[in-house]
Structures are given as C-alpha cells and as structure tokens.
Scaffold this active site. Structure first.
Site, PDB file in Angstrom:
ATOM      1  N   GLY A  46       0.839  -1.189   0.000  1.00  0.00           N
ATOM      2  CA  GLY A  46       0.000   0.000   0.000  1.00  0.00           C
ATOM      3  C   GLY A  46       0.870   1.232   0.000  1.00  0.00           C
ATOM      4  N   GLN A  51       3.255   9.825   1.385  1.00  0.00           N
ATOM      5  CA  GLN A  51       4.530   9.105   1.453  1.00  0.00           C
ATOM      6  C   GLN A  51       5.448   9.426   0.275  1.00  0.00           C
ATOM      7  OE1 GLN A  51       2.487   5.170   2.381  1.00  0.00           O
ATOM      8  NE2 GLN A  51       4.350   4.964   3.574  1.00  0.00           N
ATOM      9  N   CYS A  99       5.933  -0.322   7.528  1.00  0.00           N
ATOM     10  CA  CYS A  99       5.596   0.887   6.781  1.00  0.00           C
ATOM     11  C   CYS A  99       6.817   1.311   5.976  1.00  0.00           C
ATOM     12  CB  CYS A  99       5.200   2.009   7.742  1.00  0.00           C
ATOM     13  SG  CYS A  99       4.715   3.535   6.915  1.00  0.00           S
ATOM     14  N   LEU A 100       6.608   1.673   4.733  1.00  0.00           N
ATOM     15  CA  LEU A 100       7.723   2.093   3.879  1.00  0.00           C
ATOM     16  C   LEU A 100       8.378   3.372   4.412  1.00  0.00           C
ATOM     17  CD1 LEU A 100       6.087   1.349   0.414  1.00  0.00           C
ATOM     18  CD2 LEU A 100       7.938   0.054   1.513  1.00  0.00           C
ATOM     19  N   HIS A 141      -4.389   1.363   7.912  1.00  0.00           N
ATOM     20  CA  HIS A 141      -3.002   1.859   7.974  1.00  0.00           C
ATOM     21  C   HIS A 141      -2.821   3.037   7.007  1.00  0.00           C
ATOM     22  CE1 HIS A 141       1.550   1.140   7.953  1.00  0.00           C
ATOM     23  NE2 HIS A 141       1.379   1.888   6.874  1.00  0.00           N
ATOM     24  N   GLU A 142      -3.329   2.878   5.773  1.00  0.00           N
ATOM     25  CA  GLU A 142      -3.183   3.946   4.767  1.00  0.00           C
ATOM     26  C   GLU A 142      -4.000   5.180   5.144  1.00  0.00           C
ATOM     27  OE1 GLU A 142      -0.816   3.457   2.989  1.00  0.00           O
ATOM     28  OE2 GLU A 142      -0.706   1.285   3.015  1.00  0.00           O
ATOM     29  N   HIS A 145      -2.302   7.472   7.470  1.00  0.00           N
ATOM     30  CA  HIS A 145      -1.343   8.385   6.823  1.00  0.00           C
ATOM     31  C   HIS A 145      -2.023   9.695   6.416  1.00  0.00           C
ATOM     32  CE1 HIS A 145       2.397   6.135   6.551  1.00  0.00           C
ATOM     33  NE2 HIS A 145       1.795   5.072   6.029  1.00  0.00           N
TER      34      HIS A 145
HETATM   35  O1  GNR Z   1       4.052  -2.589   2.588  1.00  0.00           O
HETATM   36  C1  GNR Z   1       3.385  -2.456   3.604  1.00  0.00           C
HETATM   37  N1  GNR Z   1       3.070  -3.541   4.332  1.00  0.00           N
HETATM   38  C2  GNR Z   1       2.150  -3.540   5.367  1.00  0.00           C
HETATM   39  C3  GNR Z   1       2.102  -4.645   6.191  1.00  0.00           C
HETATM   40  C4  GNR Z   1       1.195  -4.699   7.232  1.00  0.00           C
HETATM   41  C5  GNR Z   1       0.336  -3.657   7.441  1.00  0.00           C
HETATM   42  C6  GNR Z   1       0.385  -2.529   6.637  1.00  0.00           C
HETATM   43  C7  GNR Z   1       1.280  -2.480   5.608  1.00  0.00           C
HETATM   44  S1  GNR Z   1       1.310  -1.095   4.562  1.00  0.00           S
HETATM   45  C8  GNR Z   1       2.978  -1.099   4.041  1.00  0.00           C
HETATM   46  C9  GNR Z   1       3.235  -0.021   3.010  1.00  0.00           C
HETATM   47  C10 GNR Z   1       3.018   1.331   3.635  1.00  0.00           C
HETATM   48  O2  GNR Z   1       3.808   1.881   4.331  1.00  0.00           O
HETATM   49  N2  GNR Z   1       1.875   1.909   3.403  1.00  0.00           N
HETATM   50  O3  GNR Z   1       1.585   3.087   3.965  1.00  0.00           O
HETATM   51 NI    NI Z   2       2.697   3.134   5.818  1.00  0.00          NI
END
Ligand code: GNR
Ligand code: NI
Length: 179
Positions: A46, A51, A99-100, A141-142, A145
């Site tokens: 995601g 980001q 998270c990236l 999660h997204e 952000h």
């Molecule tokens: O790549 C991602 N893996 C992930 C694993 C578990 C829960 C959420 C994520 S999202 C993350 C990519 C990211 O930072 N998205 O904002």
């Molecule tokens: Ni993230």
C-alpha cells in the site's frame, strides 16, 4: 511513469493532514500511476500520497504476494480516493505491520477486524464495501497516513522508542558500510 522518493521518519511531511481530492482528473491519475510504480519497486502492499510528499487523500494498494519466478506478476491493484470509514467492528485483531516510511521495522498493531468503507476510484466512481482481513488492516493503515498518523503511534511509548532506536541503529550501520 516515475518512481518517486519515499518520505521517511522523522520527516514532518508525514505529520501533515492530507486534503480531499476535488476532481478526479488526469493529474490525479498521473499521481496514481507514479504511486503504483513506486509501491511495486519498493516493494509494498500500500502507499499513501503523502509518502511521496503529496498531501492529497489518495491511496493505492495491491495485496498480491510478489511472484516467485520471473514473468508477469499477477496484479490486484486498488485505488482509494477520499476514503471514509462508515462502520468499524468492536472486535479488534493484531497484525504485524510495517511501513515504507519506517523502513524494515515491524510491530503488532490492534485494529478493528471489519470495516465498512466508502471511496472513489480513479474514474471518480463511488464505491461502498464491507472489508476484512489484510484489506481492512491495510486500508486503516493507509487512512492513518491521511491524518498524519503512523503505525508506531499505536504502540506503547516504550515499544515506539525501541522501533525508532532500531531504525537509527540500522541507518547508522548502513551509513558506515557505504562510507
Ligand atoms: O508494505 C506495507 N506492508 C504492510 C504490512 C502490514 C500492514 C500494513 C502495511 S502497509 C505497508 C506499506 C506502507 O507503508 N503503506 O503506507
Ligand atoms: Ni505506511
């Protein structure tokens, strides 16, 4: 298409609140294309526009595991513009999140396991669906952000500081190796 640099902690842009998309036009679709390319090379499942430094309410997602053998990867790309959560289950489940923007760090986060969400796709068409499993985890999660919230904000202060310390240590070691 372009691979964009990913913003990492402690960059203050990650704390910005993203603004709603007024019109889903070609400029937005160009951003989406760049976000997908960036997400696939990262690789991640995601990505939120902030980001890549763009404070707009645009998310891309693909939960498909990367293909083992070379060949065309199977893709299940999803776009969420101006997403809203209409209902959350009382039941919460932990999931090991990463998270990236907090590279190579993982921790369990508890979130509602089912949500009802509404959003626009890349054509501006509205969708409303009940989501569960990894899709529900990832969308939440997204969507965090978009409000300037990171998964580490859901941890205890002790655990959050441990994650940030490990990240600092990794960066230092990598920096020394490169030097
Ligand atoms: O790549 C991602 N893996 C992930 C694993 C578990 C829960 C959420 C994520 S999202 C993350 C990519 C990211 O930072 N998205 O904002
Ligand atoms: Ni993230």
């Amino acid at each position: 298409m372009a691979i964009l640099p990913i913003v990492e902690v402690p960059d203050p842009r990650l704390r910005q609140i993203s603004l709603a998309v007024e019109t889903v036009d070609d400029e937005v679709r160009k951003l989406i294309a760049d976000m997908f390319e960036t997400m696939y090379v990262a690789p991640g499942i995601g990505l939120a526009a902030i980001q890549v430094g763009v404070p707009r309410r645009v998310l891309v997602m693909d939960l498909q595991e990367p293909e083992e053998e070379d060949g065309e990867p199977i893709r299940d790309s999803r776009v969420f513009i101006n997403p809203e959560i209409l209902r959350r289950s009382d039941q919460e489940v932990p999931y090991l999140e990463g998270c990236l923007s907090v590279p190579d760090q993982y921790a369990d986060v508890e979130r509602p396991d089912r949500i009802r969400a509404r959003w626009l796709d890349e054509h501006g068409k509205p969708h409303e669906e009940e989501l569960d499993g990894l899709l529900a985890v990832c969308l939440q999660h997204e969507m965090d952000h978009l409000e300037g919230i990171l998964f580490i904000d859901h941890l205890s202060r002790l655990k959050r500081e441990m994650v940030l310390k490990k990240l600092a240590k990794m960066r230092k070691e990598r920096g020394l190796r490169a030097a």
